[in-house]
Enzyme design. Structure first.
Site, PDB file in Angstrom:
ATOM      1  CG  HIS A   1      -5.558   9.912   2.098  1.00  0.00           C
ATOM      2  ND1 HIS A   1      -5.900   9.117   3.174  1.00  0.00           N
ATOM      3  CD2 HIS A   1      -6.532   9.698   1.183  1.00  0.00           C
ATOM      4  CE1 HIS A   1      -7.011   8.470   2.913  1.00  0.00           C
ATOM      5  NE2 HIS A   1      -7.427   8.801   1.724  1.00  0.00           N
TER       6      HIS A   1
ATOM      7  CE1 TYR B   1      -9.375   0.908  -3.069  1.00  0.00           C
ATOM      8  CE2 TYR B   1     -11.001   2.441  -2.198  1.00  0.00           C
ATOM      9  CZ  TYR B   1      -9.832   1.743  -2.064  1.00  0.00           C
ATOM     10  OH  TYR B   1      -9.096   1.870  -0.911  1.00  0.00           O
TER      11      TYR B   1
ATOM     12  CB  THR C   1      -9.517   1.793   4.036  1.00  0.00           C
ATOM     13  OG1 THR C   1      -8.238   1.764   3.377  1.00  0.00           O
ATOM     14  CG2 THR C   1      -9.761   3.163   4.645  1.00  0.00           C
TER      15      THR C   1
END
Length: 772
Positions: free
Chosen positions: A472, A588, A601
């Site tokens: 990630h 979230y 993000t």
């Protein structure tokens, strides 16, 4: 061994007559072709650098401008307002040029300068235009005249035929919100989640921070925003990802599923051949920057920076922090099968291997009878466990010799491939258990058969199903999703298979066989491997996964409610969570900030006062359908407003995160920031975007739907939820939690989510048949 001989370019022996030099022409040929390939890539990068560097103009426009200026010499028109004459007088001092030569050179220099000035003017104008975000806040389906004019100007200044990175220098920088605005939005977001006394205490902390420490921290953040390209992204990458010392598996890495209901071939090697070739075709397009930049409404460009590290990238463990190693090129992959590692070259005779040739290489590996070397079979468990033991082990046992060479082959590969020995995918006789097993296998596998440090681990199962596990830190899911869409479409609609299931084409007997990687792993290292595997196994066994398709309705029916499909699903998640837990929680939802350069993000705090009122009304039998609808629309509008704020740089959490980092650098304590950053996200959600809709025709192929992807739970007592909306009639959900939590149950939450979706759509009097 045959593969060992292939690696020898020449041999020599000493004889009484002198040195007998034996050249391998095949090896020298491959070296020559490799060099040509390398120079070709350098030339392409150089050419693309020029094209991108002058965008939104084009190199040919320089010729037009210069010729136009020179033509003015003969029409006695001076477009330079005297500048050409001044340049000519300056050239007089050289004394080496004739009058005609000076005129030509003066026009050339002025024309070039004018062209460069026009480029910077257009680029700056485009950046100013892209700094406007009012279009996002207009009512859906309606566009004001001013927005239409603005979009027309953006198109004019966007040039023609942009390449992947063409817009990078024209994108605006992420703005830093005012501290008071962020604090007020934070207080608004937590109000429905706190009791009155707790909220009063938090309000005092927040307001004190906004007038005392906040402005001081903000000053440093403003300074960084002026200096750095993006004031968030580098700190986010370092402190959220690279400095994490826990396992990447489950906690950070995410996965992608392929098409659920169809499999083009049951032959594992054939599926691997076609799809690996598809991946390499995508990489070639990426290297040549031929991938079209993503543009909202076909006009507003998004940042493309995250594509840079898609391939040839690996996360390298460190004791304090990891680093990202990225190579400009890699000509091989590493394949794992039955505890063994193989290096497979992707090029031969200066060209990319064809699908049938790749199938041949993969089948050779599947048929290879060798057994794993001591410690080799579960070696990749080091990447699944805690980072510090892996970093120490890497430094001690993999710094030299054959271990270093083999580890370099893995870490410098274009990507990692696992030939999984299990069969996964959707089974009609047991759809729920089969998809849960498929999701868990992609998320963590056996904990030792994926290289979790690689940017991409590509997985091919024994029955021909495929999947992806992605690290990630280097980029977010939309980048992998874009690649994944291309792979599936190319595999199905372009490459195809023979009737017997094999790749099209013929085998190549001259191909060198894959190379078996060699390891010398001592017992002390094997003990570390086993300890990492134990840690990873406990983590994997604790994951409760529920992956299921939702066929009742899709975004086509949701649009009839005149609301955002994402807002609809987020409210359904709030209702499902309340039914499941009997309370609300901090939620979230990931949103992107790629309207700005190097944006990644931002968090949308989906649990709002409006959504809570709606949920409470839905579980209250005394409320009428009209009252519930009114509250639903208010909650949807609020959610969409929060999402737009997040997209335009006015979010809450990244700003507070960066203020917290500054406070740590300054060694000052902030009770407010410390408390905010420690709040758990018990409901973490994300939508997998469908970006290349033109690749799939769902009216013609209704069963060609992907399951999207998912991730592990963020909180020990919470849920992780991912969803994808495919076409007009299909949604797929992935729900994760932990068995160790007595409060959570992924299948129970899935049941409540289905009910919530049905309850909300029923408010509008719409049913599944209404979509027809």
């Amino acid at each position: 061994m045959a593969e060992a001989h292939q690696a020898v370019a020449f041999q020599f022996t000493v004889t009484p007559d002198g040195i007998d030099l034996q050249l391998s022409h095949e090896a020298l040929k491959q070296i020559c072709l490799s060099g040509l390939h390398s120079w070709k890539k350098k030339f392409i990068r150089f050419k693309n650098g020029i094209i991108t560097g002058v965008f939104p103009a084009s190199p040919s426009s320089w010729f037009i401008v210069v010729v136009g200026v020179m033509s003015s010499m003969y029409t006695k028109v001076d477009p330079s307002l005297g500048m050409i004459a001044r340049i000519s007088r300056a050239l007089d001092n050289t004394g080496y040029m004739s009058t005609q030569t000076k005129d030509v050179v003066s026009c050339f220099l002025f024309g070039t300068g004018l062209w460069v000035a026009l480029i910077f003017t257009m680029r700056y104008s485009l950046r100013v235009l892209l700094s406007y975000h009012g279009w996002l806040f207009e009512e859906h389906g309606k566009m004001s005249r001013s927005t239409k004019i603005w979009m027309a100007m953006v198109r004019i200044f966007s040039g023609r035929k942009p390449m992947l990175y063409s817009f990078q220098t024209s994108l605006p920088r992420l703005p830093v919100p005012a501290v008071k605005d962020t604090v007020n939005r934070y207080l608004e977001s937590v109000k429905p989640l706190m009791k009155e006394e707790e909220f009063k205490r938090m309000t005092v902390l927040a307001q004190d921070f906004a007038v005392t420490l906040g402005p001081r921290l903000q000053w440093y953040l403003k300074l960084k925003s002026w200096w750095a390209t993006n004031y968030v992204s580098d700190w986010w990458e370092e402190y959220i990802y690279l400095r994490g010392r826990g396992p990447l598996m489950v906690n950070s890495n995410y996965y992608a599923m392929e098409l659920l209901y169809v499999t083009p071939t049951p032959i594992q090697a054939a599926r691997a051949g076609n799809t690996i070739h598809s991946i390499m075709l995508y990489r070639r397009k990426l290297d040549r920057e031929e991938i079209q930049p993503t543009r909202l409404a076909s006009t507003i460009p998004l940042c493309s920076a995250q594509w840079e590290r898609l391939f040839n990238t690996c996360r390298i463990p460190g004791e304090e922090t990891d680093t990202i190693q990225h190579l400009k090129d890699s000509r091989h992959i590493v394949v794992y099968h039955r505890g063994r590692f193989f290096k497979v070259w992707l090029y031969h005779n200066g060209r990319l291997l064809k699908p049938r040739e790749l199938e041949q290489q993969i089948q050779w590996i599947l048929d290879h009878p060798s057994e794993p070397q001591p410690g080799e079979a579960k070696l990749a468990a080091l990447t699944a466990g805690d980072r510090i033991p892996w970093a120490k082990c890497r430094k001690t046992y993999f710094a030299r010799g054959k271990n270093k060479q083999s580890l370099d082959a893995v870490e410098k590969a274009a990507f990692f491939v696992t030939l999984d020995e299990t069969e996964q995918g959707y089974r009609t006789e047991d759809p729920e258990a089969s998809l849960d097993s498929y999701a868990k296998s992609l998320l963590h596998g056996q904990c030792y058969d994926r290289w979790f440090d690689k940017s991409l681990t590509y997985i091919v199962f024994k029955n021909g199903k495929i999947g992806m596990n992605a690290e990630h830190s280097w980029a977010d899911a939309p980048i992998v999703a874009h690649l994944w869409e291309y792979i599936m479409a190319t595999d199905w609609f372009q490459l195809g298979y023979e009737e017997d299931g094999h790749c099209k084409g013929s085998t190549n007997p001259s191909l060198p066989c894959p190379t078996r990687l060699q390891w010398d792993i001592p017992e002390a290292c094997q003990e570390v491997i086993q300890a990492s595997l134990n840690t990873a196994t406990l983590l994997a066994d604790n994951v409760d996964m529920n992956s299921f398709p939702f066929h009742t309705f899709g975004k086509g029916l949701i649009k009839k409610c005149r609301t955002s499909p994402d807002a609809f699903i987020q409210l359904a998640l709030q209702l499902a969570h309340y039914k499941d837990m009997g309370k609300f929680c901090l939620t979230y939802e990931a949103s992107m900030t790629r309207l700005f350069r190097e944006g990644r993000t931002e968090t949308v705090r989906s649990c709002t006062s409006e959504s809570c009122k709606f949920v409470l009304a839905m579980v209250d039998p005394t409320q009428t359908a009209e009252q519930k609808l009114r509250l639903f629309k208010a909650a949807c509008e609020k959610h969409q407003h929060m999402y737009r704020l997040a997209m335009t740089g006015a979010g809450i959490d990244r700003h507070l995160f960066c203020l917290y980092v500054v406070s740590k650098y300054l060694a000052v304590e902030s009770p407010f920031l410390k408390e905010v950053l420690s709040e758990p996200w018990r409901l973490s959600t994300s939508q997998t975007p469908q970006q290349q809709v033109e690749l799939f025709d769902f009216s013609k192929y209704p069963n060609y739907v992907s399951g999207g992807g998912g991730f592990g739970p963020v909180a020990d007592d919470g849920y992780g939820v991912s969803y994808i909306l495919i076409g007009e009639h299909f949604i797929h959900f992935h729900i994760s939690s932990k068995f160790s939590s007595p409060e959570t149950d992924s299948h129970r939450f899935g049941k409540h989510l289905r009910e919530a979706m049905g309850d909300i759509i029923a408010l509008f009097g719409l049913t599944e048949n209404s979509r027809k």
